[in-house]
Structures are given as C-alpha cells and as structure tokens.
Write a protein that holds these residues in place. Structure first.
Motif, PDB file in Angstrom:
ATOM      1  N   UNK A   1       0.756  -1.226   0.134  1.00  0.00           N
ATOM      2  CA  UNK A   1       0.110   0.020  -0.433  1.00  0.00           C
ATOM      3  C   UNK A   1       0.859   1.007  -0.112  1.00  0.00           C
ATOM      4  N   UNK A   2       0.733   2.358  -1.087  1.00  0.00           N
ATOM      5  CA  UNK A   2       0.649   3.477  -0.320  1.00  0.00           C
ATOM      6  C   UNK A   2       0.784   4.224   0.687  1.00  0.00           C
ATOM      7  N   UNK A   3       1.705   5.181   0.882  1.00  0.00           N
ATOM      8  CA  UNK A   3       1.400   5.786   2.227  1.00  0.00           C
ATOM      9  C   UNK A   3       0.159   6.915   2.661  1.00  0.00           C
ATOM     10  N   UNK A   4      -0.229   6.654   2.011  1.00  0.00           N
ATOM     11  CA  UNK A   4      -1.611   7.194   2.254  1.00  0.00           C
ATOM     12  C   UNK A   4      -3.117   6.395   2.698  1.00  0.00           C
ATOM     13  N   UNK A   5      -2.649   4.781   2.591  1.00  0.00           N
ATOM     14  CA  UNK A   5      -3.337   4.070   2.842  1.00  0.00           C
ATOM     15  C   UNK A   5      -3.956   3.953   1.388  1.00  0.00           C
ATOM     16  N   UNK A   6      -3.632   4.198   0.308  1.00  0.00           N
ATOM     17  CA  UNK A   6      -4.839   4.225  -1.150  1.00  0.00           C
ATOM     18  C   UNK A   6      -4.115   2.750  -1.554  1.00  0.00           C
ATOM     19  N   UNK A   7      -4.864   2.030  -2.790  1.00  0.00           N
ATOM     20  CA  UNK A   7      -3.470   0.993  -3.034  1.00  0.00           C
ATOM     21  C   UNK A   7      -2.969   1.723  -4.433  1.00  0.00           C
ATOM     22  N   UNK A   8      -1.476   1.349  -4.806  1.00  0.00           N
ATOM     23  CA  UNK A   8      -0.674   1.965  -4.990  1.00  0.00           C
ATOM     24  C   UNK A   8      -1.203   1.776  -7.102  1.00  0.00           C
ATOM     25  N   UNK A   9      -0.053   2.742  -7.576  1.00  0.00           N
ATOM     26  CA  UNK A   9      -1.136   2.782  -9.066  1.00  0.00           C
ATOM     27  C   UNK A   9       0.042   1.741  -9.329  1.00  0.00           C
ATOM     28  N   UNK A  10      -0.264   0.878 -10.578  1.00  0.00           N
ATOM     29  CA  UNK A  10       0.195  -0.439 -11.442  1.00  0.00           C
ATOM     30  C   UNK A  10       1.008   1.049 -12.152  1.00  0.00           C
ATOM     31  N   UNK A  11       1.798   1.022 -12.895  1.00  0.00           N
ATOM     32  CA  UNK A  11       2.424   1.909 -13.710  1.00  0.00           C
ATOM     33  C   UNK A  11       3.835   0.922 -14.423  1.00  0.00           C
ATOM     34  N   UNK A  12       3.065   1.749 -15.797  1.00  0.00           N
ATOM     35  CA  UNK A  12       3.277   1.006 -17.287  1.00  0.00           C
ATOM     36  C   UNK A  12       4.099   2.035 -17.941  1.00  0.00           C
ATOM     37  N   UNK A  13       5.522   1.999 -18.944  1.00  0.00           N
ATOM     38  CA  UNK A  13       5.892   2.958 -18.969  1.00  0.00           C
ATOM     39  C   UNK A  13       6.140   2.921 -20.534  1.00  0.00           C
ATOM     40  N   UNK A  14       5.582   4.103 -21.894  1.00  0.00           N
ATOM     41  CA  UNK A  14       6.383   3.975 -22.683  1.00  0.00           C
ATOM     42  C   UNK A  14       7.376   4.325 -22.975  1.00  0.00           C
ATOM     43  N   UNK A  33       4.160   3.898  -4.762  1.00  0.00           N
ATOM     44  CA  UNK A  33       3.011   3.416  -6.657  1.00  0.00           C
ATOM     45  C   UNK A  33       4.408   2.625  -7.557  1.00  0.00           C
ATOM     46  N   UNK A  34       3.640   1.615  -7.561  1.00  0.00           N
ATOM     47  CA  UNK A  34       4.722   0.015  -8.442  1.00  0.00           C
ATOM     48  C   UNK A  34       4.823   0.568  -9.951  1.00  0.00           C
ATOM     49  N   UNK A  35       6.124   0.495  -9.839  1.00  0.00           N
ATOM     50  CA  UNK A  35       6.378   0.458 -11.566  1.00  0.00           C
ATOM     51  C   UNK A  35       6.322  -1.348 -12.136  1.00  0.00           C
ATOM     52  N   UNK A  52      18.217   0.195 -13.992  1.00  0.00           N
ATOM     53  CA  UNK A  52      18.749   1.832 -12.912  1.00  0.00           C
ATOM     54  C   UNK A  52      17.408   2.138 -12.079  1.00  0.00           C
ATOM     55  N   UNK A  53      16.202   1.938 -12.529  1.00  0.00           N
ATOM     56  CA  UNK A  53      15.538   3.029 -11.677  1.00  0.00           C
ATOM     57  C   UNK A  53      14.457   2.232 -11.070  1.00  0.00           C
ATOM     58  N   UNK A  54      14.588   0.132 -11.294  1.00  0.00           N
ATOM     59  CA  UNK A  54      13.803  -0.356  -9.822  1.00  0.00           C
ATOM     60  C   UNK A  54      12.337  -0.432 -10.755  1.00  0.00           C
ATOM     61  N   UNK A  55      12.116  -0.684 -12.182  1.00  0.00           N
ATOM     62  CA  UNK A  55      11.318  -0.747 -12.577  1.00  0.00           C
ATOM     63  C   UNK A  55      10.739  -2.633 -12.624  1.00  0.00           C
ATOM     64  N   UNK A  56       9.889  -3.311 -12.499  1.00  0.00           N
ATOM     65  CA  UNK A  56      10.281  -5.035 -12.126  1.00  0.00           C
ATOM     66  C   UNK A  56      10.381  -5.247 -13.405  1.00  0.00           C
ATOM     67  N   UNK A  57      10.124  -5.047 -14.367  1.00  0.00           N
ATOM     68  CA  UNK A  57       9.487  -6.337 -15.925  1.00  0.00           C
ATOM     69  C   UNK A  57       9.790  -5.633 -16.881  1.00  0.00           C
ATOM     70  N   UNK A  58      10.453  -6.028 -18.277  1.00  0.00           N
ATOM     71  CA  UNK A  58      10.906  -5.462 -19.743  1.00  0.00           C
ATOM     72  C   UNK A  58      10.368  -6.302 -20.308  1.00  0.00           C
ATOM     73  N   UNK A  59       9.633  -5.162 -20.844  1.00  0.00           N
ATOM     74  CA  UNK A  59       8.615  -5.833 -22.038  1.00  0.00           C
ATOM     75  C   UNK A  59       9.314  -5.962 -23.423  1.00  0.00           C
TER      76      UNK A  59
END
Length: 340
Positions: A1-14, A33-35, A52-59
């Motif tokens: 969970x995020x610091x505010x208690x909300x569900x974290x965003x699950x972000x994908x980067x183009x 939030x999750x990268x 370098x930035x802790x992104x979970x997966x490379x597609x």
C-alpha cells in the motif's frame, strides 16, 4: 500500500525517455506506487532503464505493455508525434493515461483522444505539472484576492538552449518545434488566467522563425493574446536560446507578480510581488511539481477526486497551438501513424 493508504498505481512506461526519472520515477517512489513494466524500441535500453530505476519487468513492445493486465496506468513520455497514437491505443486497451504534453499532434487528434477517453471511462491527463505546484497556485491566489487588482497583462517565456540537431524535437514528422515542446506551457499558463480575465483568451497574432536545416519546424514563436475583459497576454518560446528561462509575469492594476521559473519551480520557488506597499519575495517550496501532479492523478484514479486538467482542456490547448502555427505561416503538426 502507498503511504496514504490508497492502493498504489500499477504503472507501465512507454519508452526510456530521460525525462521519466524526474517526471515519474521519483514521484512514484514518493507515493508508494509500483513501476510494473517498461518497453522501448531497443529492449537492451529498456533493460538498462529498468535496472537503474527499479522497474519490475521489461517487455518487448509498447503493444505488449498495453496488453499487460497488471498495468492499470500508462505513462507516455514519447516524442510529441507519438503522444496521440499511443494515447489512443492505451485508452482503447482500457488503461488510465498520464501523457506528456502536448497530448496530440494537432487539434483533430486531440478531439479523437477526448472521444476515446470518454468511451474508455478511464482517467486521462496531460502532464502540465506546473499547475499543481504552490508557485502557480500562489500567482492565481494573488489575482483571486484582489491584491494585484484587475488583470491587465501577462507574459510567459519558456526557452532552452538548442538540443542536438538529431533530437526528435526538431523533426516535423514527429510533431517537433518550439511551440509544441515549450510554448505549450506559455500558452497554457495564460489560458489558466481566464477566471480573472473575463474568460478564455483569443489569439491576436503570432510570428515565428524556422530552424535552419529543419524545414517547417519552428525554432521560436511569439504569440499575442487578448482576454474578453481587455487584458492582453504574450506567450513566447525559444528552443535555441542562450540560456534556460521559464518565467511568467502577471501585471494587475494594483501591482504585479513574477515567478522566475514557473515550469520547474523546484529549481526556483520564488514569487516576487510588487505593489504600492513595496516588494517582497515569497518562497513556496522546492518539492517537485511532478510529485504534486502524480498525487493529484492518483487521487483521481483511486478516489474520483476532482482534477484540474481533462480532455476538454487538452483540446482547447491544441486548438490554440494550431491557430498559432497558422497565424505564423507554419503548417499544423502532422499526425504520426504507428503500426499495430
């Protein structure tokens, strides 16, 4: 969970754009939030970026990222001409979208993005991050409280030293140009003064200079605007300037206020106020404008909180950009076609 208690965003980067480190990576970490994934044209570059930035997966491709069920938010920092088509593709995939500005190559494409967002029912926002920072909020407050009196004139200048000649910002097919990359901030900042100016501004005139070796691409552009209440505005941009300048000055009947760097206030958080009572300098904090922005976006996605920027705003901005190009004797930016 995020610091505010909300569900974290699950972000994908183009893509693996350099801006992403400050515009998304830091703010996402600050918000818990999750990268989830990153995809780039060059997989090895994406892998380096992820490590370098802790992104979970490379597609392997942008399309694979959009199809990933773990990704619920897509961040689009691609070249300008790729904003529109990949925003449309992300919305069609049912993703929330945070896109770098401008949201599209021209007004017609922005209208298509607006329709796609309405059909998808997801959150779409153009990343005019400056609007969320206390520096800009303070400028607006000085008008709202009447301390500056009635708005008479506003001028914004956004300029940077020239990128390399091979930079996509000099590419007409990729919707490059000073107005697209920088002047959109100047125009947007003046548009946001509408509540204290009797309504939205209209374009009076524009002039621009072409980049040597880049036919049809503007190196600089100056636009003159007029508000319904009689105030005037000057929006300037330059992509081959002798220094970085990102200032805005608001002049009223009782005084004026200047923000030396409204676009990146984390570098200079001053608002200088001059009235009959004298001059003072206010410091509004160096917390990143991008962090404020991602917090507002997350609150909209997770809680349905109000958001200052939406697709109508994006369309209005692109209509004004198109009008500036036409008035300056340039063609509006072309749409970019992408593969499946």
């Amino acid at each position: 969970m995020s610091d505010t208690g909300r569900e974290p965003l699950r972000i994908g980067i183009l893509g693996a754009a350099r801006i992403t480190e400050r515009s998304l990576i830091g703010p996402a970490r600050a918000g818990g939030h999750r990268l989830v994934a990153v995809a780039a044209r060059d997989r090895s570059r994406a892998e380096t970026f992820a490590a370098a930035h802790g992104v979970e997966r490379t597609l392997d491709s942008y399309a694979e990222l959009l199809a990933d069920p773990e990704v619920d938010v897509v961040y689009n920092p691609l070249a300008n001409g790729l904003h529109g088509p990949w925003n449309l593709a992300a919305l069609a995939a049912g993703k929330h979208v945070l896109t770098e500005k401008p949201s599209a190559s021209n007004a017609q494409e922005a209208e298509d993005v607006r329709e796609a967002a309405a059909q998808s029912g997801t959150v779409f926002m153009e990343a005019f991050h400056y609007l969320f920072h206390p520096v800009t909020r303070r400028l607006h407050d000085l008008l709202a409280t009447g301390e500056l009196g009635e708005l008479r004139h506003a001028e914004a200048m956004v300029a940077i030293p020239a990128p390399e000649d091979t930079d996509p910002r000099w590419s007409l097919p990729l919707a490059g140009g000073a107005l697209m990359d920088l002047g959109c901030y100047s125009l947007h900042a003046l548009r946001m003064l509408a509540p204290w100016a009797g309504g939205a501004p209209r374009l009076l005139s524009a002039r621009a200079g072409e980049r040597s070796g880049a036919p049809g691409v503007d190196e600089w552009l100056d636009a003159e605007l007029e508000f319904p209440g009689g105030a005037t505005g000057t929006a300037r941009c330059h992509m081959a300037y002798d220094r970085l300048e990102m200032s805005i000055r608001v002049i009223g009947s009782r005084g004026e206020a200047t923000a030396p760097n409204f676009v990146l206030p984390q570098r200079d958080d001053r608002v200088v106020v001059r009235t009959a009572d004298g001059e003072r300098t206010e410091h509004l904090g160096t917390r990143s404008s991008y962090t404020y922005q991602l917090e507002a976006f997350a609150a909209r996605v997770r809680e349905g909180a109000p958001l200052a920027l939406g697709t109508d705003d994006s369309v209005t901005t692109m209509r004004l950009i198109d009008a500036c190009y036409e008035a300056a004797g340039f063609a509006v930016r072309p749409r970019t076609t992408i593969g499946g």
